[in-house]
Scaffold this motif. Structure first.
Motif, PDB file in Angstrom:
ATOM      1  N   LYS A 123      43.890  46.283  35.084  1.00  0.00           N
ATOM      2  CA  LYS A 123      43.405  46.220  33.706  1.00  0.00           C
ATOM      3  C   LYS A 123      43.397  44.834  33.081  1.00  0.00           C
ATOM      4  N   THR A 124      43.888  43.825  33.792  1.00  0.00           N
ATOM      5  CA  THR A 124      43.936  42.500  33.189  1.00  0.00           C
ATOM      6  C   THR A 124      42.936  41.559  33.863  1.00  0.00           C
TER       7      THR A 124
ATOM      8  N   LYS B  56      44.372  25.775  36.848  1.00  0.00           N
ATOM      9  CA  LYS B  56      43.531  24.572  36.961  1.00  0.00           C
ATOM     10  C   LYS B  56      43.333  24.136  38.408  1.00  0.00           C
ATOM     11  N   GLU B  57      44.390  24.150  39.207  1.00  0.00           N
ATOM     12  CA  GLU B  57      44.273  23.735  40.612  1.00  0.00           C
ATOM     13  C   GLU B  57      43.371  24.703  41.366  1.00  0.00           C
ATOM     14  N   ALA B  58      43.531  25.985  41.133  1.00  0.00           N
ATOM     15  CA  ALA B  58      42.681  26.987  41.785  1.00  0.00           C
ATOM     16  C   ALA B  58      41.223  26.799  41.366  1.00  0.00           C
ATOM     17  N   SER B  59      41.000  26.539  40.093  1.00  0.00           N
ATOM     18  CA  SER B  59      39.637  26.322  39.614  1.00  0.00           C
ATOM     19  C   SER B  59      38.996  25.144  40.336  1.00  0.00           C
ATOM     20  N   LYS B  60      39.745  24.056  40.467  1.00  0.00           N
ATOM     21  CA  LYS B  60      39.240  22.861  41.164  1.00  0.00           C
ATOM     22  C   LYS B  60      38.876  23.198  42.613  1.00  0.00           C
TER      23      LYS B  60
ATOM     24  N   ALA C   3      35.820  30.637  39.776  1.00  0.00           N
ATOM     25  CA  ALA C   3      36.209  29.368  39.148  1.00  0.00           C
ATOM     26  C   ALA C   3      36.350  29.549  37.638  1.00  0.00           C
ATOM     27  N   THR C   4      35.449  30.292  37.032  1.00  0.00           N
ATOM     28  CA  THR C   4      35.520  30.560  35.596  1.00  0.00           C
ATOM     29  C   THR C   4      36.762  31.367  35.251  1.00  0.00           C
ATOM     30  N   LEU C   5      37.033  32.409  36.049  1.00  0.00           N
ATOM     31  CA  LEU C   5      38.231  33.216  35.807  1.00  0.00           C
ATOM     32  C   LEU C   5      39.496  32.373  35.952  1.00  0.00           C
ATOM     33  N   ALA C   6      39.549  31.555  36.995  1.00  0.00           N
ATOM     34  CA  ALA C   6      40.721  30.698  37.216  1.00  0.00           C
ATOM     35  C   ALA C   6      40.920  29.771  36.021  1.00  0.00           C
ATOM     36  N   ASP C   7      39.833  29.215  35.529  1.00  0.00           N
ATOM     37  CA  ASP C   7      39.912  28.322  34.379  1.00  0.00           C
ATOM     38  C   ASP C   7      40.424  29.070  33.148  1.00  0.00           C
ATOM     39  N   GLN C   8      39.888  30.266  32.911  1.00  0.00           N
ATOM     40  CA  GLN C   8      40.308  31.059  31.754  1.00  0.00           C
ATOM     41  C   GLN C   8      41.780  31.467  31.841  1.00  0.00           C
ATOM     42  N   LEU C   9      42.269  31.645  33.063  1.00  0.00           N
ATOM     43  CA  LEU C   9      43.659  32.052  33.260  1.00  0.00           C
ATOM     44  C   LEU C   9      44.622  30.855  33.301  1.00  0.00           C
ATOM     45  N   GLY C  10      44.069  29.654  33.213  1.00  0.00           N
ATOM     46  CA  GLY C  10      44.902  28.458  33.233  1.00  0.00           C
ATOM     47  C   GLY C  10      45.297  28.006  34.634  1.00  0.00           C
TER      48      GLY C  10
ATOM     49  N   HIS D  20      41.696  40.596  42.549  1.00  0.00           N
ATOM     50  CA  HIS D  20      40.806  41.478  43.305  1.00  0.00           C
ATOM     51  C   HIS D  20      39.604  40.693  43.851  1.00  0.00           C
ATOM     52  N   SER D  21      39.006  39.875  42.994  1.00  0.00           N
ATOM     53  CA  SER D  21      37.824  39.113  43.397  1.00  0.00           C
ATOM     54  C   SER D  21      38.157  38.077  44.463  1.00  0.00           C
ATOM     55  N   LEU D  22      39.303  37.446  44.336  1.00  0.00           N
ATOM     56  CA  LEU D  22      39.732  36.459  45.329  1.00  0.00           C
ATOM     57  C   LEU D  22      40.043  37.154  46.657  1.00  0.00           C
ATOM     58  N   SER D  23      40.654  38.321  46.593  1.00  0.00           N
ATOM     59  CA  SER D  23      40.931  39.107  47.801  1.00  0.00           C
ATOM     60  C   SER D  23      39.635  39.514  48.483  1.00  0.00           C
TER      61      SER D  23
END
Length: 166
Positions: free
Chosen positions: A4-5, A129-133, A120-127, A12-15
């Motif tokens: 739900k979060t 930053k390294e994953a987003s990069k 990348a957008t989800l990673a950025d929204q979740l903070g 899920h998407s990364l998996s």
């Protein structure tokens, strides 16, 4: 229990894309062997090495976020890989099959481009930053691969396919 979060969606998407990339490491050697055009074969072999690096990047992203991937199978990639296999079986070796393989590969690339852009957008929204990069780095590679396939189709394979059909 239903997820739900936003972080659940990210995991899920990364998996899912992790599964997709693993499936692709098994499909790309088959596509390379099925290619008659030497440059197309080389492109598939190069992308196989990139894909292995992308899997390592996913592992780094997971570690940087302190999360754990789920064991799931990417059914979208399973279908795309199956479609590529059908192209190999349906067309004789030569320029027409090569054109079909490029089309199949570009479907995969477009799926990956959409997926990595979202991640990348989800990673950025979740903070994260390294994953987003890391995810943006993979997104750039996928876009480059798609462009290389387009150029290969335009400059070589389509001309060869047209000549074979004449």
């Amino acid at each position: 229990m239903a997820s739900k979060t936003l972080q659940d969606l990210f995991i899920h998407s990364l998996s899912d894309v992790y599964s997709a990339e693993k499936q692709l490491t098994r499909a790309l050697p088959k596509m390379a062997r099925a290619s008659k055009n030497a440059n197309l074969r080389a492109a598939f072999e190069t992308h196989l090495e990139e894909t292995r690096g992308q899997i390592e990047r996913i592992d780094q992203a997971v570690e940087s976020c302190g999360i754990k991937l789920k064991r799931i199978k990417c059914v979208a990639m399973e279908g795309l890989v199956e479609e590529g296999q059908e192209q190999i079986e349906d067309f004789e070796e030569g320029p027409i099959r090569d054109a079909a393989l490029i089309a199949a590969a570009q479907k995969v690339e477009h799926y990956e481009i959409a997926t990595y852009g979202t991640l990348a957008t989800l990673a950025d929204q979740l903070g994260f930053k390294e994953a987003s990069k890391l995810l943006l780095e993979t997104l750039a590679e996928e876009k480059t691969t798609d462009e290389k396939l387009t150029q290969l189709a335009k400059l070589e394979v389509s001309k060869e396919a047209q000549a074979a059909a004449a």
